[in-house]
Write a protein that holds these residues in place. Structure first.
Motif, PDB file in Angstrom:
ATOM      1  N   TYR A  73       0.832  -1.200   0.000  1.00 30.47           N
ATOM      2  CA  TYR A  73       0.000   0.000   0.000  1.00 30.47           C
ATOM      3  C   TYR A  73       0.868   1.252   0.000  1.00 30.47           C
ATOM      4  CZ  TYR A  73      -3.496   3.427   1.409  1.00 30.47           C
ATOM      5  OH  TYR A  73      -4.311   4.531   1.464  1.00 30.47           O
ATOM      6  N   VAL A  74       1.943   1.222   0.802  1.00 27.09           N
ATOM      7  CA  VAL A  74       2.870   2.361   0.861  1.00 27.09           C
ATOM      8  C   VAL A  74       3.484   2.605  -0.515  1.00 27.09           C
ATOM      9  CG1 VAL A  74       5.043   3.194   1.830  1.00 27.09           C
ATOM     10  CG2 VAL A  74       3.357   2.068   3.316  1.00 27.09           C
ATOM     11  N   ARG A  75       3.871   1.530  -1.200  1.00 32.59           N
ATOM     12  CA  ARG A  75       4.454   1.662  -2.542  1.00 32.59           C
ATOM     13  C   ARG A  75       3.445   2.264  -3.523  1.00 32.59           C
ATOM     14  NH1 ARG A  75       5.661  -3.967  -4.678  1.00 32.59           N
ATOM     15  NH2 ARG A  75       3.378  -3.971  -4.663  1.00 32.59           N
ATOM     16  N   GLN A  76       2.201   1.830  -3.417  1.00 30.03           N
ATOM     17  CA  GLN A  76       1.160   2.343  -4.303  1.00 30.03           C
ATOM     18  C   GLN A  76       1.021   3.864  -4.152  1.00 30.03           C
ATOM     19  OE1 GLN A  76      -0.135   0.256  -6.367  1.00 30.03           O
ATOM     20  NE2 GLN A  76      -2.190   0.860  -6.994  1.00 30.03           N
ATOM     21  N   LYS A  77       0.983   4.319  -2.915  1.00 26.35           N
ATOM     22  CA  LYS A  77       0.811   5.743  -2.656  1.00 26.35           C
ATOM     23  C   LYS A  77       2.069   6.526  -3.014  1.00 26.35           C
ATOM     24  CE  LYS A  77      -3.393   5.889  -1.520  1.00 26.35           C
ATOM     25  NZ  LYS A  77      -4.323   6.666  -2.371  1.00 26.35           N
ATOM     26  N   LYS A  78       3.223   5.931  -2.791  1.00 22.57           N
ATOM     27  CA  LYS A  78       4.486   6.592  -3.115  1.00 22.57           C
ATOM     28  C   LYS A  78       4.581   6.856  -4.616  1.00 22.57           C
ATOM     29  CE  LYS A  78       9.491   6.207  -2.440  1.00 22.57           C
ATOM     30  NZ  LYS A  78      10.592   5.351  -1.899  1.00 22.57           N
ATOM     31  N   ASN A  79       3.990   5.978  -5.411  1.00 27.27           N
ATOM     32  CA  ASN A  79       3.995   6.131  -6.862  1.00 27.27           C
ATOM     33  C   ASN A  79       2.825   6.974  -7.365  1.00 27.27           C
ATOM     34  OD1 ASN A  79       6.333   4.585  -7.241  1.00 27.27           O
ATOM     35  ND2 ASN A  79       5.159   2.675  -7.257  1.00 27.27           N
ATOM     36  N   ASN A  80       2.147   7.667  -6.432  1.00 29.39           N
ATOM     37  CA  ASN A  80       1.023   8.557  -6.778  1.00 29.39           C
ATOM     38  C   ASN A  80      -0.104   7.821  -7.493  1.00 29.39           C
ATOM     39  OD1 ASN A  80       2.270  10.962  -5.737  1.00 29.39           O
ATOM     40  ND2 ASN A  80       3.601  10.978  -7.550  1.00 29.39           N
ATOM     41  N   LYS A  81      -0.382   6.616  -7.025  1.00 29.72           N
ATOM     42  CA  LYS A  81      -1.448   5.810  -7.609  1.00 29.72           C
ATOM     43  C   LYS A  81      -2.576   5.635  -6.599  1.00 29.72           C
ATOM     44  CE  LYS A  81       0.121   2.053  -9.658  1.00 29.72           C
ATOM     45  NZ  LYS A  81       0.950   0.836  -9.844  1.00 29.72           N
ATOM     46  N   LEU A  82      -3.788   5.583  -7.117  1.00 34.67           N
ATOM     47  CA  LEU A  82      -4.932   5.294  -6.261  1.00 34.67           C
ATOM     48  C   LEU A  82      -4.912   3.828  -5.835  1.00 34.67           C
ATOM     49  CD1 LEU A  82      -7.778   7.106  -8.249  1.00 34.67           C
ATOM     50  CD2 LEU A  82      -6.631   7.930  -6.187  1.00 34.67           C
ATOM     51  N   TRP A  83      -5.408   3.570  -4.635  1.00 37.93           N
ATOM     52  CA  TRP A  83      -5.608   2.186  -4.181  1.00 37.93           C
ATOM     53  C   TRP A  83      -6.800   1.612  -4.933  1.00 37.93           C
ATOM     54  CZ3 TRP A  83      -8.695   0.196   0.457  1.00 37.93           C
ATOM     55  CH2 TRP A  83      -8.351  -1.139   0.740  1.00 37.93           C
ATOM     56  N   VAL A  84      -6.846   0.305  -5.066  1.00 36.50           N
ATOM     57  CA  VAL A  84      -7.839  -0.345  -5.905  1.00 36.50           C
ATOM     58  C   VAL A  84      -9.264   0.069  -5.543  1.00 36.50           C
ATOM     59  CG1 VAL A  84      -7.877  -2.438  -4.457  1.00 36.50           C
ATOM     60  CG2 VAL A  84      -8.633  -2.545  -6.855  1.00 36.50           C
ATOM     61  N   ARG A  85      -9.554   0.196  -4.255  1.00 35.92           N
ATOM     62  CA  ARG A  85     -10.932   0.524  -3.866  1.00 35.92           C
ATOM     63  C   ARG A  85     -11.228   2.011  -4.051  1.00 35.92           C
ATOM     64  NH1 ARG A  85     -13.384  -3.929  -1.803  1.00 35.92           N
ATOM     65  NH2 ARG A  85     -11.934  -5.667  -1.498  1.00 35.92           N
ATOM     66  N   GLU A  86     -10.204   2.834  -4.008  1.00 34.65           N
ATOM     67  CA  GLU A  86     -10.381   4.245  -4.366  1.00 34.65           C
ATOM     68  C   GLU A  86     -10.733   4.362  -5.852  1.00 34.65           C
ATOM     69  OE1 GLU A  86      -7.306   6.422  -1.248  1.00 34.65           O
ATOM     70  OE2 GLU A  86      -6.520   5.571  -3.119  1.00 34.65           O
ATOM     71  N   ARG A  87     -10.111   3.522  -6.665  1.00 39.40           N
ATOM     72  CA  ARG A  87     -10.403   3.524  -8.099  1.00 39.40           C
ATOM     73  C   ARG A  87     -11.849   3.126  -8.366  1.00 39.40           C
ATOM     74  NH1 ARG A  87      -4.702   0.514  -9.784  1.00 39.40           N
ATOM     75  NH2 ARG A  87      -3.469   2.455  -9.981  1.00 39.40           N
ATOM     76  N   ILE A  88     -12.296   2.103  -7.693  1.00 42.99           N
ATOM     77  CA  ILE A  88     -13.664   1.631  -7.895  1.00 42.99           C
ATOM     78  C   ILE A  88     -14.661   2.710  -7.514  1.00 42.99           C
ATOM     79  CG2 ILE A  88     -15.381  -0.044  -7.105  1.00 42.99           C
ATOM     80  CD1 ILE A  88     -13.033  -2.053  -6.820  1.00 42.99           C
ATOM     81  N   ASP A  89     -14.411   3.378  -6.384  1.00 39.22           N
ATOM     82  CA  ASP A  89     -15.302   4.457  -5.949  1.00 39.22           C
ATOM     83  C   ASP A  89     -15.298   5.613  -6.945  1.00 39.22           C
ATOM     84  OD1 ASP A  89     -15.973   3.051  -3.681  1.00 39.22           O
ATOM     85  OD2 ASP A  89     -14.551   4.093  -2.369  1.00 39.22           O
ATOM     86  N   ALA A  90     -14.136   5.884  -7.554  1.00 35.57           N
ATOM     87  CA  ALA A  90     -14.037   7.002  -8.499  1.00 35.57           C
ATOM     88  C   ALA A  90     -14.717   6.697  -9.823  1.00 35.57           C
ATOM     89  CB  ALA A  90     -12.568   7.350  -8.738  1.00 35.57           C
ATOM     90  N   LEU A  91     -14.772   5.431 -10.199  1.00 35.79           N
ATOM     91  CA  LEU A  91     -15.346   5.041 -11.482  1.00 35.79           C
ATOM     92  C   LEU A  91     -16.856   4.893 -11.437  1.00 35.79           C
ATOM     93  CD1 LEU A  91     -15.055   3.912 -14.435  1.00 35.79           C
ATOM     94  CD2 LEU A  91     -14.833   1.643 -13.371  1.00 35.79           C
ATOM     95  N   LEU A  92     -17.361   4.233 -10.414  1.00 35.23           N
ATOM     96  CA  LEU A  92     -18.762   3.831 -10.384  1.00 35.23           C
ATOM     97  C   LEU A  92     -19.660   4.894  -9.768  1.00 35.23           C
ATOM     98  CD1 LEU A  92     -18.391   0.109  -9.218  1.00 35.23           C
ATOM     99  CD2 LEU A  92     -18.568   0.990 -11.555  1.00 35.23           C
ATOM    100  N   ASP A  93     -20.951   4.800 -10.085  1.00 39.88           N
ATOM    101  CA  ASP A  93     -21.939   5.640  -9.413  1.00 39.88           C
ATOM    102  C   ASP A  93     -21.847   5.396  -7.908  1.00 39.88           C
ATOM    103  OD1 ASP A  93     -22.659   6.246 -11.975  1.00 39.88           O
ATOM    104  OD2 ASP A  93     -24.611   5.223 -11.904  1.00 39.88           O
ATOM    105  N   LYS A  94     -22.012   6.440  -7.136  1.00 41.22           N
ATOM    106  CA  LYS A  94     -21.829   6.367  -5.688  1.00 41.22           C
ATOM    107  C   LYS A  94     -22.714   5.290  -5.056  1.00 41.22           C
ATOM    108  CE  LYS A  94     -21.687   9.219  -1.518  1.00 41.22           C
ATOM    109  NZ  LYS A  94     -21.896  10.583  -0.957  1.00 41.22           N
ATOM    110  N   GLY A  95     -22.076   4.419  -4.273  1.00 40.52           N
ATOM    111  CA  GLY A  95     -22.798   3.398  -3.525  1.00 40.52           C
ATOM    112  C   GLY A  95     -23.330   2.249  -4.345  1.00 40.52           C
TER     113      GLY A  95
END
Length: 555
Positions: A36-58
């Motif tokens: 997770y630290v590596r993901q954030k260090k590379n300025n990448k969204l975490w997988v569940r942040e991506r899902i929330d950003a793509l899909l309609d809320k909830g």
């Protein structure tokens, strides 16, 4: 903390509590986890942040939520959880149901030894069975192998298809869109191209069959990830369709792409009211094609004056248009994308005269074939704006096998059964011009007064036909004078109205009438033709949703 289920007690409450505890661990980021630290260090969204950003809320409904390895202490208390490195489920985009598979690069970098198994494959299969679009968020090898897995298994293995056969079966039924959100390697690179639409993120995404360490050992090339497979490589060679400036931009592009496509081949494309008037007539269209045939013009502006606007009441133009371009970075002599006419989706196919004069080259041919097949497969009618001077010529074009790739584009245009409205706006020369300008039985064709056509352009044709006379002149000035005289003899016969006199073209129209005519055409297509094509498509597929005439989508 929960405890392991005590089977002797048989209390369902304990099992439910354990399930909820495991799901909580999986869905809550461990801020101290190296992945997770590596993901954030590379300025990448975490997988569940991506899902929330793509899909309609909830709207996300996860499947296989606890696939992985729970870790318990000696007292049987759940202390941690190592999830599979893929998240799958369903959700909604602009209210429409989709299925989703998303790589979790924070777990073993997306490799198969992260416990992914057949989870992602199952997610793709669900999309096909439910007849809804599939979206992939690719980041890693997407189930591809790692040599470390050999030690865990105690043996090596013959590589299986890894679900790629299932991916092709899915492409045959539903739209598939892939966002490349990090290094996409091996099996993931195959998944990226086994998509109807793919988008890379500039500075964040790379794609390659094997990464730099393997390449260095095999070919002795010492390359960075960007040099090997960055945006500059794959956005210009057609491996991916589009480039995004950020992950959020990539999600916006996927939403835009899916908004024009039906949920499956068994549905009509989604109609959305735009508020634009079908009878809008733009004066600018009368003068947008220059009188001087060699002068360029802006094809994207021309398109935007014909198709629906985004916002009724505002002037039509590139800043207010439903035209969404697909594949802009590659095959640039050809312009492809989607738009709406009277709210109804259409594919748009055109040439860009500012790139190589508009002549279609090898990459432009590949782009044409790919786009026409996409529209044909999903029943999206095509607005075909023709200004085609012919195939690119010269040594570079020959070395690139332009005519070979061109024949594939010609076959795609000839074999398409989806309705096509062809407007010859300027040139239609040679074999390529004939391929674009002749829609066969499934099309309707008109031309603008700016039309100019023939077996080859007059300017070059005169050089060939009158070479002996031209070469016999006594000076360059005399040669040019004779050339101009010969060219002048053809001014009258090249008038497109003369072609219409002999029924060589069905109709010459006022360019301002183009939008009203194509809007009327698209109404008829959506009510009288496309429903029949859906019925035919249904008869070609069995209950397993595989075509009887062939298993896979033809790339």
């Amino acid at each position: 903390m929960s405890t392991k289920k005590d089977e002797k007690r048989g209390e369902w409450e304990d099992a439910i509590n354990d399930l909820r505890a495991q799901q909580h661990l999986v869905r809550t980021p461990n801020l101290e986890d190296p992945g997770y630290v590596r993901q954030k260090k590379n300025n990448k969204l975490w997988v569940r942040e991506r899902i929330d950003a793509l899909l309609d809320k909830g709207s996300f409904e996860e499947l296989s939520s606890i696939t992985g390895e729970p870790v318990y202490d000696k007292e049987g208390r759940l202390t941690s959880f190592v999830p599979a490195n893929a998240v799958i489920g369903s959700g909604r985009i602009r209210g429409r149901k989709i299925c989703l598979t998303a790589d979790d690069f924070s777990v073993r970098g997306g490799h198969a030894d992260g416990g992914i198994g057949m989870k992602a494959v199952y997610g793709e299969m669900l999309a096909r069975r439910n007849r809804v679009p599939l979206v992939r968020l690719l980041d890693g090898s997407s189930g591809g192998g790692s040599v470390a897995l050999y030690l865990k298994m105690g043996a090596i293995y013959i590589p299986p298809l890894g679900g790629t056969g299932n991916s092709m079966d899915t492409m045959a039924v539903v739209p598939v869109a892939s966002a490349l959100l990090g290094p996409v390697v091996g099996l993931a690179s195959a998944k990226a191209v086994l998509s109807h639409f793919s988008v890379m993120v500039s500075g964040l995404s790379q794609l390659f069959a094997a990464g730099p360490p393997v390449v260095k050992q095999a070919t002795f090339e010492d390359l960075t990830k960007e040099q090997l497979g960055g945006v500059d490589v794959h956005a210009t060679n057609g491996t991916v369709d589009n480039v995004a400036t950020s992950e959020y931009d990539a999600f916006d592009q996927i939403r835009a792409f899916l908004s024009y496509l039906p949920s499956s081949i068994f549905h009509l494309p989604p109609v959305e009211a735009t508020g634009d008037k079908d009878d809008r007539r733009e004066e600018e269209l009368s003068s947008i094609i220059p009188k001087r045939r060699a002068r360029p013009y802006d094809i994207r502006r021309l398109i935007s004056l014909i198709v629906d606007v985004l916002e009724a009441g505002r002037p039509a133009g590139p800043e207010n248009t439903t035209f969404w371009e697909m594949g802009a970075p590659w095959g640039r002599s050809i312009v492809t994308g989607f738009a709406r006419l009277s709210g109804k989706p259409v594919g748009v196919l055109a040439s860009d005269c500012t790139v190589g004069g508009g002549a279609i080259d090898a990459l432009g041919s590949q782009k044409t074939a790919r786009f026409v097949k996409l529209c044909d497969h999903f029943g999206v009618p095509i607005l075909n704006l023709v200004d085609q001077p012919g195939f690119a010529i010269g040594s570079i074009a020959e070395k690139a096998a332009t005519i070979r790739h061109g024949s594939v584009a010609m076959a795609a245009l000839y074999n398409a059964i989806v309705p096509m409205y062809t407007v010859i706006i300027r040139r239609a020369f040679g074999v390529a011009g004939g391929a674009f300008a002749n829609p066969e039985e499934n099309g309707f064709r008109v031309a603008w007064p700016s039309g100019d056509w023939g077996s080859l352009p007059l300017e070059g044709g005169i050089e060939a036909a009158y070479k002996r006379q031209l070469d016999a002149t006594s000076s360059p000035e005399e040669r040019e004078k004779l050339y101009d005289e010969l060219l002048g003899q053809f001014d009258d016969v090249r008038d497109p109205l003369k072609t219409a006199h002999k029924f060589g073209v069905e109709e010459i129209i006022d360019p301002k009438d183009t939008r009203p005519l194509v809007c009327e055409w698209v109404h008829q297509i959506y009510t009288g033709i496309l429903p029949q094509l859906l019925t035919l498509r249904q008869s070609q597929y069995g209950l397993d949703l595989k075509p009887s005439s062939g298993r896979a989508y033809k790339l």
